[in-house]
Design a protein around this motif. Structure first.
Motif, PDB file in Angstrom:
ATOM      1  N   ARG B 482       0.831  -1.206   0.000  1.00  0.00           N
ATOM      2  CA  ARG B 482       0.000   0.000   0.000  1.00  0.00           C
ATOM      3  C   ARG B 482       0.867   1.257   0.000  1.00  0.00           C
ATOM      4  N   ARG B 486       0.837   4.204  -2.755  1.00  0.00           N
ATOM      5  CA  ARG B 486       0.559   5.614  -2.449  1.00  0.00           C
ATOM      6  C   ARG B 486       1.679   6.513  -2.932  1.00  0.00           C
ATOM      7  N   GLU B 489       1.275   6.937  -6.655  1.00  0.00           N
ATOM      8  CA  GLU B 489       0.152   7.820  -6.990  1.00  0.00           C
ATOM      9  C   GLU B 489       0.487   9.276  -6.701  1.00  0.00           C
TER      10      GLU B 489
END
Lengths: 503, 503
Positions: B482, B486, B489
């Motif tokens: 994760r 992130r 992104e």
């Protein structure tokens, strides 16, 4: 050839799931053993029909095994650094080190197949490529590498169905390049030439494995088991080299007269002649290296010779003619740790000059058939096959317009003695004389025989040896420069003729 | 600043010829001593006015000294392999090894000066470049390198005369590029910014030497003598590192509460949640790496953690999401011989991914402030300066769109014990547990302190640390994935905004 890979091999989910855990464990175990032994590298070549599960299988292997010990290499577009050097350079720089596993996508086979399928060349060139691949793999195996060659196959119908399926799946669509689609049309050609390649390059030391690619369970288990069996066998074998047969000793000429005996060691130049000729040849070399035609060539000069024969002095006279930005000098001593983890030619490949550049090797790959032979650093089988491998190597780089000039600087035993004694007297030369030099001197006759064999076996049309009478340093230096100049001029003329023909 | 290099320094031929032999001998002697000691590399930077004899001087040095121990490097056009990586990569890959001498033409100074003179950027960017150069040189010196910086100077009038002279000489005309001529017009700018650069980057450990370039005898002797004096002094010094002052010990927080204490080690996921979240995050990662915007970025993930914290398992879960052609995993163990001959960051620079690629470091440059600190493999001064050097390094690669994500996988002492014992039982994991692991365990508290210091000093805006509660492997794996997603992104959004702004 592909018949048994079009019969719809399949394995049901239950069998697959029952078999995988043990296979995986055994593969991991073998992989760690490979790392621990640190004896040989593993090279896995991935080829075959588009859509037959090449990528998926490699991905799965990375999941099953420890991906930290696997290097997956793709060879798509050549970079400009690769384009400036012989084609094989890109493979050499990516070879896995001992104890590791390299997976090569888009390897030498893909390159030759795509070229032939797209009609860039005819069968003769394909066959040259095939022979080159065979020699490369033979050499790698002789150096200890374990090679697996996988051909993932699909029948034409299967391929079409598969490509359609992949296209429909948005998660996979990124994988299908225009080239892939094109292959669907050229399937017949691809299979035809693929068979030719497989037929000619399947050898006991590096056989092809044809895998039917339709069923993921089948192809995954098949590849995994082949890898495992091959790895386990290799890890148990005390020695991987295939031609460890007792090599027949090289015979010396019956009258014991060698090439070196035929040299006129009294050749010399007066100081005045030397200075004149040296400056002429240096200016000539300087001009030739600035010649526009040099942009299409690279130059390699190899200096070998007796200890104290004046290699360093000769190299300095060559260098003095040039802009230091254009040449580099590679002194060859004992291999480093990273070099020892690779086939022996690797440490020379890494220094092959780009086009327009000039590399001077102060000692070279010929160490294999000189010091390594005499000191027993490698086996007789190793140095005997080296003659052929070296010829291949030089032929390959010659084919990419790398001009290779090789010198053996010869002095007689008395001259060497005088130079050794002189060196011990001069402070800034005392570094140049060591215990080793005196020890080597005791092996004078062994070296003499080895040099004779070397020249007999590696003086080729592509790259002849020049024996330099070096009792007189002046004579030697001028002869070296003149030989380089002539080689450059000959190469330039040859490419002029070639260019004219093409016009 | 250049006044004393415009006063017409000259040395007559007799003096020159009388001095050269001794200088040459001493230089050779120093050079061989450098090779013998094999303690440090020598880096010579060549800059200055066009036509001031830079090339000629380097050529002469190659004649005076042993060119086999000198590497002359030019940095003109960047190759496509260089363009795909942070700017400093091209210098790192060309650094001379210990015992050798590297001459850098067209180095970092030429790059910043040409950019400023041609108006590609303003003073602020020039000053950034200057600061970067200073930090790079400081680091190199701290690693033991001996740096010489030569500025070859000519007055404007002298330069014009010199360029005219060179143009008239057919043997030299190939040297004058259009860019050189342009410099004749931009002389004033070049001198102005040159002075700014010299003023700010002349330091005790790497001072500039300004050489008047008009008279060949003068400039040759001047350069030769500076090199000799510097070499001789360095060869005598027991240690080259400038900041071997006793470093103040790092203080621990007064209440002995550290970052790691603040972690909630009971974090966990049920099997069901894990499987769902894992597959979601893997699909997300797979999609992000296939995103078009990835072509402009590269990704680096660093995995550090306690022994048996599950680094390997986490890395495998990341890798499983991806096409093996897109990532590579670099396991960091003891440095090889070639790596030991270079500054410590060299072995990480060589693995920096090209744009579009992803490199996973299994252990990393943080070894310097962890194992090397604790085992005493380097001095306190070495690991203390490493915090700053690492921040610089990460800032540099971040500036080239390399996204850096760093994980510390933390487990508690009891969990480690259980995992060690478990590993000893499972056949294919027995390789993973060694004597070293048990020894490291005894230094638990030392590592804890070192990790605290590391995170405090290197968790930056550019590249923050993520502490991962890894008692529960499932929790750890999902958190790792994760976090990477992130970071990707966030980087993509940032560059979207940037692109919009530019439009």
């Amino acid at each position: 050839m592909f018949e048994s890979a079009e019969i719809g091999h399949a394995i049901d989910k239950e069998t697959y799931e029952a078999e995988v855990p043990a296979l995986r464990e055994a593969l991991l175990e073998a992989q760690f053993e490979l790392q621990q032994q640190n004896r040989f590298p593993v090279i896995v070549l991935i080829n075959g029909i588009e859509g037959a599960g090449k990528g998926e299988t490699v991905k799965l292997l990375n999941e099953w095994m420890d991906p930290r010990l696997i290097e997956v290499r793709t060879f798509d577009q050549q970079t400009d650094e690769e384009l400036a050097r012989p084609p094989a350079w890109r493979y050499w720089r990516m070879l896995p080190a001992k104890g590791r596993m390299g997976v090569f996508f888009g390897n030498w086979y893909s390159q030759m197949l795509q070229g032939r399928v797209h009609g860039l060349f005819k069968d003769a060139v394909l066959d040259q490529g095939i022979n080159g691949a065979e020699r490369l793999e033979k050499m790698l195996c002789n150096e200890g590498a374990l090679i697996f060659k996988f051909w993932f196959h699909l029948s034409k119908q299967q391929m079409k169905a598969r490509l359609k399926l992949l296209q429909d799946d948005p998660l996979h669509s990124w994988r299908i390049s225009p080239l892939d689609w094109q292959q669907s049309q050229t399937y017949d050609k691809f299979v035809k030439y693929g068979e030719r390649v497989i037929r000619r390059t399947s050898r006991d030391y590096a056989p092809w494995h044809i895998i039917e690619g339709v069923d993921p369970h089948y192809r995954s288990l098949a590849v995994g088991k082949i890898l495992l069996a091959g790895l386990q066998a290799a890890l148990k074998r005390p020695n991987l080299k295939p031609d460890k047969v007792s090599a027949a000793p090289l015979t010396t000429s019956v009258d014991r007269l060698g090439l070196l005996d035929a040299l006129d060691m009294s050749q010399q130049l007066t100081k005045k002649d030397y200075e004149e000729q040296l400056i002429t040849e240096q200016a000539r070399l300087s001009g030739l290296l600035r010649d526009k035609r040099m942009r299409k060539h690279a130059l390699v000069a190899v200096f070998e010779g007796n200890d104290a024969a004046g290699k360093g002095g000769a190299i300095r006279r060559v260098a003095a003619a040039l802009d230091p930005r254009q040449y580099s000098i590679v002194p060859i001593a004992a291999p480093t740790e990273e070099e020892r983890a690779q086939p022996y030619l690797w440490r020379f490949w890494r220094h092959i000059p780009a086009r327009g550049k000039f590399t001077i090797f102060d000692r070279s790959w010929y160490g294999r058939v000189l010091v390594e032979r005499i000191e027993g650093f490698c086996t007789p089988a190793d140095w005997m096959r080296a003659y052929g491998e070296i010829n291949d190597f030089e032929e390959q780089i010659d084919a990419s317009n790398v001009i290779v000039v090789k010198f053996w600087l010869a002095i007689d035993k008395q001259t060497q003695l005088e130079r050794f004694q002189e060196r011990e007297q001069i402070p800034f030369k005392r570094f140049k004389i060591t215990e080793d030099d005196w020890r080597n001197r005791e092996k004078w006759d062994d070296y003499r025989a080895a040099v004779g064999d070397m020249v007999d076996r590696t003086s080729t049309e592509v790259s002849p040896w020049t024996l330099v009478e070096a009792n007189d340093k002046r004579w030697a230096r001028v002869k070296v420069l003149r030989t380089i100049n002539r080689a450059l001029e000959a190469a330039f003329e040859k490419s002029d003729k070639h260019d004219k023909k093409r016009k």
